[in-house]
Enzyme design. Structure first.
Site, PDB file in Angstrom:
ATOM      1  N   ASP A 124       0.817  -1.216   0.000  1.00 21.78           N
ATOM      2  CA  ASP A 124       0.000   0.000   0.000  1.00 21.78           C
ATOM      3  C   ASP A 124       0.847   1.261   0.000  1.00 21.78           C
ATOM      4  O   ASP A 124       1.995   1.269   0.423  1.00 21.78           O
ATOM      5  CB  ASP A 124      -0.957   0.018   1.202  1.00 21.78           C
ATOM      6  CG  ASP A 124      -0.244   0.051   2.530  1.00 21.78           C
ATOM      7  OD1 ASP A 124       0.792  -0.633   2.661  1.00 21.78           O
ATOM      8  OD2 ASP A 124      -0.702   0.759   3.439  1.00 21.78           O
ATOM      9  N   GLU A 125       0.243   2.312  -0.504  1.00 20.96           N
ATOM     10  CA  GLU A 125       0.728   3.685  -0.387  1.00 20.96           C
ATOM     11  C   GLU A 125       2.156   3.896  -0.904  1.00 20.96           C
ATOM     12  O   GLU A 125       2.966   4.561  -0.280  1.00 20.96           O
ATOM     13  CB  GLU A 125       0.613   4.162   1.069  1.00 20.96           C
ATOM     14  CG  GLU A 125      -0.820   4.222   1.552  1.00 20.96           C
ATOM     15  CD  GLU A 125      -0.955   4.788   2.945  1.00 20.96           C
ATOM     16  OE1 GLU A 125      -2.006   5.391   3.242  1.00 20.96           O
ATOM     17  OE2 GLU A 125      -0.015   4.634   3.763  1.00 20.96           O
TER      18      GLU A 125
END
Length: 848
Positions: free
Chosen positions: A516-517
């Site tokens: 993620d991210e």
């Protein structure tokens, strides 16, 4: 010669005197007092805050205008308002900032103060968003940081719509106080439950008689009963007479059980050890909640007939021990809690930007460097502070790790309680601790002339000039996925983890590799990445590096008979339409058995989990709107926790509808009722197809630990919210989810909600005051308002007691019990107390 010697001695004396005088003139860190306060929210009509820091010198000499810096943690947008500014604020990395005096700063005399105003992006809805972790560094000792206490002044104005006692009162009005004898006495709610009125009298002399297949479960039950009676009952495989019996019975499913309590025996039937274990956990919740308060001679166990099986096979809690570390003992305590409420997956978040928490044999820097945080200029020995962890690496809440021995103990403990541990190794982003640790390893081996060995596990391209900034403000936290050494590192970590699981005898089916991210801009100016794109026809753009990476990670895991788990991004493709970026399920990985934890159900992504399930991905619902336990319970300044994804109180975890969660959306991120327009917009979103229901494999509640620095805070954020997840993940689908807007469903929900909070208030939380050493669960604040000249009050959890004072003092366990409207005038102070004597925050209502 004598003259020269005399001259040298004189010079040395003058230097020593000057040094002594300089030391004497330096204000000691403990003599500096800081006060921070909000001056104006929505300053200049924008989404920003005007605040002020007051520096007070309580020493006997001036705080000089140069020669020092203040480090602290906040948003990098934190800038001095005044021009010319008396201080300059510089972002170091992450949330670590440094404040230095400028030429406009004036020395602060002994006893004097200086007030500096700052502007920063965003609002301050609670204490979490305030600057924290201040420490002082003098220029002549730049490697040493001195913690500085700061007083945070609570705002006296309610400019951002904090909830009022009247609002809490209204929320509680639908709750009915139900008689304890009418409550279901097994929790979470079983599939089938019937009370017979024929109790069993349990004593320490009653043996546990078990089929051989359930020996381990019987021994764990006997160990719990020892805490009730002061002696461990006998565990045998044969025996007649009154007893607790565990017997194997075919056909009850992988986690199902039956529990029958009669005056003659307590009979637990199951097909598998897991089912038998859950039967014993139900028996534990069947015991009176006061049974653990002191040693018992006997307890009455209600006569029941229970037949039970879980709704979901994946019932998970994600524990972040990276942002702030929790010791092994606390992890074991959490496992005890999970087991009691039949949660069967610990998603163990073991690395991130701010730390690496598990020993990996052969890679000592991961824990020598990556597991510690403190004040440093080069990060060669440990990482920089983060999240107010402080300058001292030895005492930092950001320092700590699990040794191989610790981790194996955790695995065994979890396995005995039928909990799978899924380790998460965050990649390729959120990986700063790993990147910096391998940098330290690289430098050590290069100094030793071992170039090939130094490069073996390198995670960054030393010639990469890419510029980026992550959501958490880091500019160097992403592994370079074009480097072969990155995959060598991941293989090394994976194989060492598998060796630990093997030594523990614990099952492992998957490793969670994050995903993620990852910020925009990564790898764009990496020569290694450019070479890969030039030589590999399947990798044409930087975006393609993403699929290349998770394809290789997936292949690595398949070679080890594992499947890949990750956050939703591992199964998404980037699509750019007319310059706009969107994410769609990636068809290339659908058949690869990827399991995705989908957290993002905000804005246009509200239907993302269903889109991925409909596409064929195995989805664990980890919705931020309902299950992010690190979000504050309420919109109130003194309520700890985040607010970036809204607020999560106990009711949100309870009323979540997994198969139609858009109908579970009741409030905005500001905790205001959603408009009819917003609600109607959900109709155009992708709904879960009936045939895709099987792809919703379970529910998960994460507790991110940026603001969790102690075991007590962890337990506060965890409980009682986690019990809502336990109910939804185990209990049958409630009737009110079918058509939640109908009057019939609303009445059914109100009835179930009242039953749930009564069970928690009168049975489960009183139990948890003592279970596994006792838990610091949150006690709800009082709901109160003035009506007809009197103060009336209520509480979210029936069974808890409201006490009050009328003289301005803080209510104690000896204060008056609220039994009805309070007629006294003036400021009425109220607090909620549990049976063990702990209390909530004080609520003050003025009755004029």
């Amino acid at each position: 010669m004598k003259h020269l010697l005399f001259t040298l001695l004189s010079v040395f004396s003058l230097v020593a005197a000057a040094q002594a005088q300089t030391g004497a003139k330096k204000v000691q860190p403990k003599q500096i007092r800081l006060t921070w306060e909000v001056v104006e929210e929505k300053y200049q009509g924008k989404n920003q805050t005007l605040s002020a820091l007051t520096i007070k010198n309580t020493g006997t000499v001036p705080l000089t205008a140069t020669g020092w810096s203040l480090y602290f943690h906040s948003t990098p947008s934190f800038k001095a308002k005044e021009t010319p500014a008396p201080v300059k604020v510089e972002a170091i990395n992450g949330d670590l900032l440094r404040m230095e005096p400028t030429a406009a700063f004036k020395a602060i005399p002994a006893g004097g103060t200086q007030r500096i105003e700052f502007v920063a992006a965003g609002q301050i809805p609670n204490d979490y968003r305030t600057p924290k972790g201040f420490y002082l560094v003098y220029d002549d000792t730049k490697t040493q940081g001195h913690p500085i206490a700061v007083e945070i002044k609570k705002p006296t104005h309610n400019s951002i719509n904090w909830i009022k006692p009247e609002g809490i009162y209204e929320q509680n009005t639908t709750i009915k106080d139900l008689p304890a004898e009418k409550l279901t006495k097994v929790f979470p709610t079983p599939t089938e439950y019937q009370e017979t009125g024929q109790d069993f009298t349990l004593t320490g002399a009653v043996p546990v008689v078990t089929d051989q297949a359930f020996q381990k479960e019987a021994n764990l039950l006997a160990g719990h009963l020892a805490t009730v009676f002061g002696k461990k009952p006998a565990v045998t495989t044969t025996g007649a007479g009154k007893s607790i019996r565990l017997q194997q019975k075919i056909g009850l499913g992988p986690e199902g059980y039956e529990l029958a309590v009669s005056p003659q025996e307590i009979l637990i039937s199951a097909t598998t050890p897991a089912g038998a274990f859950y039967g014993t956990q139900s028996l534990k919740t069947l015991l009176p909640p006061s049974a653990l308060a002191k040693k018992q001679t006997s307890v009455a166990v209600a006569g029941v007939l229970v037949k039970d099986t879980p709704r979901f096979g994946h019932r998970a809690f994600m524990m972040d021990v990276v942002r702030n570390f929790q010791k092994k003992e606390q992890v074991l305590k959490v496992l005890d809690l999970m087991a009691l409420y039949k949660l069967n997956v610990l998603h163990f978040h073991l690395n991130d930007d701010e730390g690496w928490r598990i020993e990996i044999p052969g890679l000592p820097e991961l824990t020598q460097v990556g597991a510690r945080r403190g004040h440093t200029l080069d990060e060669k020995e440990f990482l920089i502070p983060a999240l107010a962890s402080g300058p001292d690496a030895a005492t930092s809440t950001g320092s700590g790790y699990y040794s191989k021995k610790d981790f194996i103990e955790i695995l065994k403990y979890a396995m005995d309680r039928h909990i799978k541990v899924i380790p998460e190794i965050e990649t390729p982003g959120h990986a700063r601790a790993a990147v910096k640790s391998m940098d330290a390893r690289y430098e050590r081996l290069m100094k030793a002339g071992k170039k090939a060995e130094a490069e073996q596990y390198m995670l960054r391209d030393v010639n990469d000039k890419s510029q980026y900034r992550s959501v958490q403000y880091f500019n160097d936290n992403v592994m370079n996925v074009a480097l072969p050494s990155t995959y060598a590192f991941l293989e090394k970590v994976t194989d060492e983890l598998l060796a630990m699981y093997k030594e523990a005898g614990a099952p492992i089916e998957t490793i969670h590799f994050g995903g993620d991210e990852v910020p925009n801009g990564v790898w764009e100016k990496s020569p290694v990445a450019q070479n890969l794109m030039a030589s590999n026809p399947k990798v044409k753009t930087v975006d393609d590096l993403w699929y290349y990476f998770f394809g290789k990670v997936n292949d690595m895991l398949k070679a080890r008979n594992l499947y890949l788990s990750g956050w939703e991004e591992i199964g998404l493709s980037k699509v750019r339409t007319n310059g706009r970026l969107s994410y769609v399920p990636n068809p290339d990985f659908v058949k690869e058995n990827f399991h995705v934890d989908v957290w993002n159900n905000q804005g246009s992504n509200i239907d993302l989990a269903y889109r991925m399930a409909n596409a064929g991905y195995k989805v664990v619902l980890t919705n931020v709107s309902h299950y992010y336990l690190d979000l504050a319970y309420q919109r109130e300044y003194d309520e700890p926790g985040h607010n970036w994804g809204g607020y999560v109180d106990l009711d949100k975890t309870f009323y979540f509808n997994p198969f139609d969660y858009m109908k579970s959306m009741r409030v905005s991120e500001d905790n205001q009722p959603l408009s009819a327009t917003v609600l109607s917009s959900y109709a155009s979103k992708e709904q879960l197809k009936p045939e895709a229901r099987a792809n919703i494999v379970g529910l998960q509640a994460p507790l991110w630990s940026e603001a969790v620095r102690t075991p007590e805070r962890l337990e506060y954020m965890l409980l009682p919210k986690l019990l809502g997840l336990a109910e939804r993940a185990w209990a049958p689908d409630p009737a009110w989810v079918t058509n939640p807007e109908s009057d019939q469903s609303k009445a059914a929900y109100a009835k179930d909600w009242s039953a749930f909070v009564n069970v928690l208030g009168k049975r489960e939380l009183p139990r948890l005051s003592y279970y596994a050493g006792g838990f610091n669960y949150r006690i709800p604040t009082v709901g109160a308002k003035v009506e007809n000249g009197k103060v009336i009050a209520n509480v979210q959890l029936p069974g808890f007691t409201i006490r009050y004072t009328t003289n301005g003092s803080v209510p104690t366990i000896k204060s008056k019990v609220y039994t009805g409207p309070i007629g006294e005038k003036g400021k009425i102070s109220l607090a909620v107390f549990d049976a063990a004597g702990r209390s909530s925050r004080v609520t003050i209502v003025e009755n004029k």
